[in-house]
Design an enzyme around this catalytic site. Structure first.
Site, mmCIF file in Angstrom:
data_model
loop_
_atom_site.group_PDB
_atom_site.id
_atom_site.type_symbol
_atom_site.label_atom_id
_atom_site.label_comp_id
_atom_site.label_asym_id
_atom_site.label_seq_id
_atom_site.Cartn_x
_atom_site.Cartn_y
_atom_site.Cartn_z
ATOM 1 N N GLU A 278 0.839 -1.215 0.000
ATOM 2 C CA GLU A 278 0.000 0.000 0.000
ATOM 3 C C GLU A 278 0.863 1.251 0.000
ATOM 4 O O GLU A 278 0.603 2.206 -0.729
ATOM 5 C CB GLU A 278 -0.934 0.013 1.214
ATOM 6 C CG GLU A 278 -1.994 -1.054 1.186
ATOM 7 C CD GLU A 278 -2.727 -1.116 -0.147
ATOM 8 O OE1 GLU A 278 -3.267 -0.091 -0.583
ATOM 9 O OE2 GLU A 278 -2.726 -2.201 -0.763
ATOM 10 N N TRP A 281 1.998 2.279 -3.328
ATOM 11 C CA TRP A 281 1.118 3.041 -4.223
ATOM 12 C C TRP A 281 1.482 4.516 -4.174
ATOM 13 O O TRP A 281 1.469 5.231 -5.174
ATOM 14 C CB TRP A 281 -0.352 2.853 -3.818
ATOM 15 C CG TRP A 281 -0.970 1.656 -4.455
ATOM 16 C CD1 TRP A 281 -1.203 0.437 -3.872
ATOM 17 C CD2 TRP A 281 -1.431 1.548 -5.815
ATOM 18 N NE1 TRP A 281 -1.780 -0.407 -4.786
ATOM 19 C CE2 TRP A 281 -1.934 0.240 -5.978
ATOM 20 C CE3 TRP A 281 -1.466 2.419 -6.900
ATOM 21 C CZ2 TRP A 281 -2.468 -0.206 -7.183
ATOM 22 C CZ3 TRP A 281 -1.995 1.974 -8.107
ATOM 23 C CH2 TRP A 281 -2.491 0.678 -8.245
ATOM 24 N N TRP A 310 -17.931 15.237 -20.623
ATOM 25 C CA TRP A 310 -18.404 15.248 -19.239
ATOM 26 C C TRP A 310 -19.723 16.011 -19.135
ATOM 27 O O TRP A 310 -20.005 16.871 -19.966
ATOM 28 C CB TRP A 310 -17.363 15.916 -18.326
ATOM 29 C CG TRP A 310 -16.014 15.250 -18.310
ATOM 30 C CD1 TRP A 310 -14.885 15.687 -18.944
ATOM 31 C CD2 TRP A 310 -15.648 14.045 -17.634
ATOM 32 N NE1 TRP A 310 -13.837 14.824 -18.695
ATOM 33 C CE2 TRP A 310 -14.284 13.801 -17.896
ATOM 34 C CE3 TRP A 310 -16.337 13.125 -16.840
ATOM 35 C CZ2 TRP A 310 -13.591 12.699 -17.397
ATOM 36 C CZ3 TRP A 310 -15.657 12.026 -16.334
ATOM 37 C CH2 TRP A 310 -14.303 11.822 -16.616
ATOM 38 N N ASN A 345 -10.213 4.834 2.658
ATOM 39 C CA ASN A 345 -9.835 4.554 1.268
ATOM 40 C C ASN A 345 -10.966 3.919 0.458
ATOM 41 O O ASN A 345 -11.194 4.293 -0.692
ATOM 42 C CB ASN A 345 -8.601 3.644 1.236
ATOM 43 C CG ASN A 345 -8.173 3.346 -0.183
ATOM 44 O OD1 ASN A 345 -7.904 4.253 -0.965
ATOM 45 N ND2 ASN A 345 -8.143 2.063 -0.551
ATOM 46 N N TRP A 363 -13.245 14.472 -13.439
ATOM 47 C CA TRP A 363 -12.480 14.079 -12.252
ATOM 48 C C TRP A 363 -11.734 15.250 -11.621
ATOM 49 O O TRP A 363 -11.458 15.258 -10.429
ATOM 50 C CB TRP A 363 -11.490 12.950 -12.591
ATOM 51 C CG TRP A 363 -10.537 13.260 -13.715
ATOM 52 C CD1 TRP A 363 -10.742 13.027 -15.037
ATOM 53 C CD2 TRP A 363 -9.234 13.873 -13.623
ATOM 54 N NE1 TRP A 363 -9.665 13.451 -15.779
ATOM 55 C CE2 TRP A 363 -8.722 13.975 -14.940
ATOM 56 C CE3 TRP A 363 -8.458 14.342 -12.564
ATOM 57 C CZ2 TRP A 363 -7.470 14.516 -15.231
ATOM 58 C CZ3 TRP A 363 -7.211 14.886 -12.848
ATOM 59 C CH2 TRP A 363 -6.727 14.977 -14.159
ATOM 60 N N TRP A 386 -7.753 9.839 -8.222
ATOM 61 C CA TRP A 386 -8.865 10.337 -9.040
ATOM 62 C C TRP A 386 -8.805 9.799 -10.459
ATOM 63 O O TRP A 386 -9.822 9.387 -11.018
ATOM 64 C CB TRP A 386 -8.908 11.876 -9.017
ATOM 65 C CG TRP A 386 -9.698 12.298 -7.821
ATOM 66 C CD1 TRP A 386 -9.203 12.667 -6.607
ATOM 67 C CD2 TRP A 386 -11.123 12.300 -7.698
ATOM 68 N NE1 TRP A 386 -10.232 12.897 -5.735
ATOM 69 C CE2 TRP A 386 -11.421 12.693 -6.373
ATOM 70 C CE3 TRP A 386 -12.181 12.012 -8.556
ATOM 71 C CZ2 TRP A 386 -12.736 12.794 -5.908
ATOM 72 C CZ3 TRP A 386 -13.480 12.126 -8.096
ATOM 73 C CH2 TRP A 386 -13.754 12.514 -6.788
HETATM 74 C C1 LIG Z 1 -9.880 9.377 -5.125
HETATM 75 C C2 LIG Z 1 -8.733 9.125 -4.153
HETATM 76 C C3 LIG Z 1 -8.044 10.197 -3.623
HETATM 77 C C4 LIG Z 1 -6.980 9.983 -2.717
HETATM 78 N N1 LIG Z 1 -6.304 11.071 -2.214
HETATM 79 C C5 LIG Z 1 -5.260 10.871 -1.384
HETATM 80 C C6 LIG Z 1 -4.528 11.971 -0.859
HETATM 81 O O1 LIG Z 1 -4.772 13.135 -1.164
HETATM 82 N N2 LIG Z 1 -3.520 11.698 0.029
HETATM 83 C C7 LIG Z 1 -3.190 10.427 0.388
HETATM 84 O O2 LIG Z 1 -2.270 10.235 1.199
HETATM 85 N N3 LIG Z 1 -3.851 9.376 -0.128
HETATM 86 C C8 LIG Z 1 -4.880 9.548 -0.978
HETATM 87 N N4 LIG Z 1 -5.559 8.467 -1.466
HETATM 88 C C9 LIG Z 1 -5.097 7.102 -1.138
HETATM 89 C C10 LIG Z 1 -5.689 6.470 0.133
HETATM 90 O O3 LIG Z 1 -7.085 6.596 0.126
HETATM 91 C C11 LIG Z 1 -5.144 7.055 1.427
HETATM 92 O O4 LIG Z 1 -3.734 7.091 1.363
HETATM 93 C C12 LIG Z 1 -5.529 6.216 2.642
HETATM 94 O O5 LIG Z 1 -6.930 6.156 2.755
HETATM 95 C C13 LIG Z 1 -4.938 6.841 3.894
HETATM 96 O O6 LIG Z 1 -5.317 6.124 5.032
HETATM 97 P P1 LIG Z 1 -4.253 5.315 5.887
HETATM 98 O O7 LIG Z 1 -3.097 6.169 6.209
HETATM 99 O O8 LIG Z 1 -5.001 4.719 7.031
HETATM 100 O O9 LIG Z 1 -3.817 4.198 4.842
HETATM 101 P P2 LIG Z 1 -3.168 2.747 4.993
HETATM 102 O O10 LIG Z 1 -4.106 1.793 4.341
HETATM 103 O O11 LIG Z 1 -2.733 2.468 6.356
HETATM 104 O O12 LIG Z 1 -1.901 2.854 4.027
HETATM 105 C C14 LIG Z 1 -0.655 3.384 4.480
HETATM 106 C C15 LIG Z 1 -0.182 4.494 3.593
HETATM 107 O O13 LIG Z 1 0.033 4.018 2.274
HETATM 108 C C16 LIG Z 1 -0.303 5.024 1.327
HETATM 109 N N5 LIG Z 1 -1.429 4.545 0.504
HETATM 110 C C17 LIG Z 1 -2.311 3.581 0.799
HETATM 111 N N6 LIG Z 1 -3.165 3.390 -0.229
HETATM 112 C C18 LIG Z 1 -2.813 4.277 -1.175
HETATM 113 C C19 LIG Z 1 -3.310 4.577 -2.477
HETATM 114 N N7 LIG Z 1 -4.337 3.919 -3.028
HETATM 115 N N8 LIG Z 1 -2.719 5.560 -3.174
HETATM 116 C C20 LIG Z 1 -1.665 6.232 -2.669
HETATM 117 N N9 LIG Z 1 -1.148 5.994 -1.447
HETATM 118 C C21 LIG Z 1 -1.711 5.023 -0.713
HETATM 119 C C22 LIG Z 1 -0.726 6.250 2.122
HETATM 120 O O14 LIG Z 1 0.406 7.089 2.279
HETATM 121 C C23 LIG Z 1 -1.157 5.644 3.437
HETATM 122 O O15 LIG Z 1 -1.059 6.547 4.519
HETATM 123 C C24 LIG Z 1 -6.629 8.660 -2.373
HETATM 124 C C25 LIG Z 1 -7.343 7.587 -2.917
HETATM 125 C C26 LIG Z 1 -8.380 7.818 -3.801
HETATM 126 C C27 LIG Z 1 -9.152 6.647 -4.365
#
Ligand SMILES: Cc1cc2nc3c(=O)[nH]c(=O)nc-3n(C[C@H](O)[C@H](O)[C@H](O)COP(=O)(O)OP(=O)(O)OC[C@H]3O[C@@H](n4cnc5c(N)ncnc54)[C@H](O)[C@@H]3O)c2cc1C
Length: 469
Positions: A278, A281, A310, A345, A363, A386
């Site tokens: 994760e 990503w 759109w 997420n 988007w 997005w």
């Molecule tokens: C439309 C959309 C917009 C998003 N905008 C952001 C944003 O502005 N900032 C942001 O940090 N994340 C964003 N994310 C990714 C993800 O939703 C969040 O990182 C996550 O929900 C943060 O919660 P957590 O720290 O508990 O994640 P955990 O599940 O604990 O993951 C640990 C870390 O891994 C990274 N991570 C995990 N999943 C993703 C992912 N899909 N994409 C990128 N990084 C990821 C993050 O840094 C996160 O803190 C977005 C996802 C979507 C679908």
């Protein structure tokens, strides 16, 4: 005098620029002095849609860092200029006044920041200040290429290559820097950055030690149930460290080091760690931004999708923003964002798919709204998320992946626990009705009718994407 320019790296732990600068000061024959600056750029932040909550967290993080730097004999100064364009002259003036010989910072990837740093380096060097750019906030800074020597465009093959590279080139985090002088008496008046507002400090305490503690607790105590709980928004199943990563209060290399330590202690192979995937990503989206700078300029990753037609509906957009779409799971997600500055997420995917596929709204509207409200707003991850959701991005799945908000709700919030928390008008509904309340019930509870008919919307978006072929 050595100067460290703090930007998106508000921490003492694993801060390469800070560490190297302190090391250079302490190594010099006559120990040299050191100071740090942080530069507020309110107009630029507005252009970049930085959320008030994120700036609120950052303000408090700066208070904490100022105290911690002071203990090492390093004063922190806060400067201000409206936009990045004003920074070269401002920093040069500061360097003149403080007899700075060397200025240190950590690399940033997005294009505006790269151009800012190029201009600063040129200007300072012209005024006899040596500049040092250290490697950034990523785990792997090397630009990986595929067998055709081109950048990867899909996550899984990139990820395999990333882990392989990592296993051979582990770059361990830096420790906190050594003191460069006697502890200073630090100004106790609070730093309040322009544009900042209150944030949920009960959910995200703003000291670096709190951030590191949360990381440690997650990795050593909670990570083992991550895969089981991570998709259920009513559970505290994810790390919730994203606001700390987004403002650089912890480094992703520190996350990796902890994963490796925990895996070592628990007899697991860190290369197969689910949470590392994760974190990757986040790295992947920065990698894409570096390889495809057009992503920083509002362009779609898949060029053909620039021609997608759109819909423009201010009413539907407002319903989505306010959490009044009449789709309970979507509304719960949007209200979580509006109330806490964070969204789970699974719900980011559901709400983003809803806006771009079912309402067929560009988007970029969603990207902007998220950025303006997220406490963890991160340009690359937000843009990547997005574009992934809108099928304009790097997603390997075909464009006809359309999330059904009703079945997503039944699957990930079966009893409606999460919905009831954020859409309290539905709190008395049973597990059958909560996902799509009958019309009569909606009227009685003053909960809106669906802003769009799901079947119609699904057909509409499929037709629009087909037109692109
Ligand atoms: C439309 C959309 C917009 C998003 N905008 C952001 C944003 O502005 N900032 C942001 O940090 N994340 C964003 N994310 C990714 C993800 O939703 C969040 O990182 C996550 O929900 C943060 O919660 P957590 O720290 O508990 O994640 P955990 O599940 O604990 O993951 C640990 C870390 O891994 C990274 N991570 C995990 N999943 C993703 C992912 N899909 N994409 C990128 N990084 C990821 C993050 O840094 C996160 O803190 C977005 C996802 C979507 C679908």
């Amino acid at each position: 005098m050595h100067l460290v320019w703090l930007r998106n790296d508000i921490r003492l732990d694993d801060n390469p620029a800070l560490y190297q600068a302190a090391k250079s000061c302490n190594k010099a024959v006559t120990q040299q002095k050191m100071c740090a600056v942080y530069i507020a750029t309110p107009k630029q932040w507005q252009i970049h849609d930085e959320a008030p909550a994120k700036l609120g967290l950052r303000s408090q993080a700066l208070n904490d860092v100022r105290k911690n730097l002071g203990a090492l004999g390093i004063p922190l100064y806060i400067l201000e200029t409206p936009k990045y364009a004003g920074i070269p002259a401002l920093l040069q003036k500061f360097c003149d006044e403080h007899e700075v010989t060397d200025c240190w910072w950590n690399e940033e990837i997005p294009i505006d920041e790269k151009e800012r740093d190029k201009a600063v380096a040129a200007h300072l060097q012209h005024h006899a200040v040596t500049t040092h750019e250290c490697k950034s906030n990523r785990i792997v800074n090397h630009t990986l290429l595929n067998q055709q020597e081109s950048p990867y465009k899909v996550f899984t093959p990139w990820y395999k290559s990333w882990v392989k590279h990592l296993a051979l080139n582990i770059d361990l985090p830096h420790a906190k820097p050594d003191a460069v002088g006697k502890a200073l008496k630090v100004d106790s008046s609070p730093i309040v950055l322009p544009g900042s507002d209150d944030f949920r400090s009960d959910l995200w305490p703003a000291a670096e030690k709190d951030a590191l503690q949360r990381l440690e607790t997650f990795v050593f105590e909670r990570e083992q149930s991550y895969m089981q709980h991570r998709d259920i928004p009513s559970l505290n199943g994810t790390s919730t460290i994203s606001p700390y990563l987004a403002s650089g209060m912890i480094s992703s290399r520190r996350c990796l080091a902890m994963i490796m330590q925990a895996c070592g202690e628990q007899g697991r192979d860190w290369q197969g760690d689910d949470w590392l995937r994760e974190l990757a990503w986040r790295e992947f989206y920065y990698y894409l931004m570096q390889c495809f700078p057009k992503l920083c300029r509002n362009r779609a990753f898949k060029p053909e999708t620039e021609n997608l037609q759109w819909e423009k509906s201010a009413k539907a957009l407002a319903a989505w923003q306010q959490g009044n779409t009449g789709f309970p799971i979507v509304d719960a997600g949007m209200r979580q964002l509006n109330q806490t500055g964070w969204m789970h997420n699974r719900l980011r995917m559901v709400t983003a798919s809803f806006l771009t596929k079912l309402l067929l709204i560009d988007w970029r509207e969603g990207e902007r709204y998220f950025m303006q409200h997220l406490i963890d707003g991160d340009f690359a991850s937000n843009n990547g998320g997005w574009q992934w959701s809108a099928s304009t991005g790097c997603d390997a799945s075909p464009w006809f992946r359309i999330f059904n908000p009703y079945s997503q709700s039944q699957k990930f919030d079966p009893e409606g626990k999460f919905i009831k928390k954020f859409v309290p008008e539905l709190k008395d509904l049973n597990a059958k009705d909560i996902h799509n309340p009958p019309s009569k019930v909606r009227q009685h509870l003053k909960y809106p009718e669906p802003v769009v008919d799901y079947k119609f919307a699904r057909e509409r978006v499929l037709a629009r994407f087909k037109e692109l072929k």
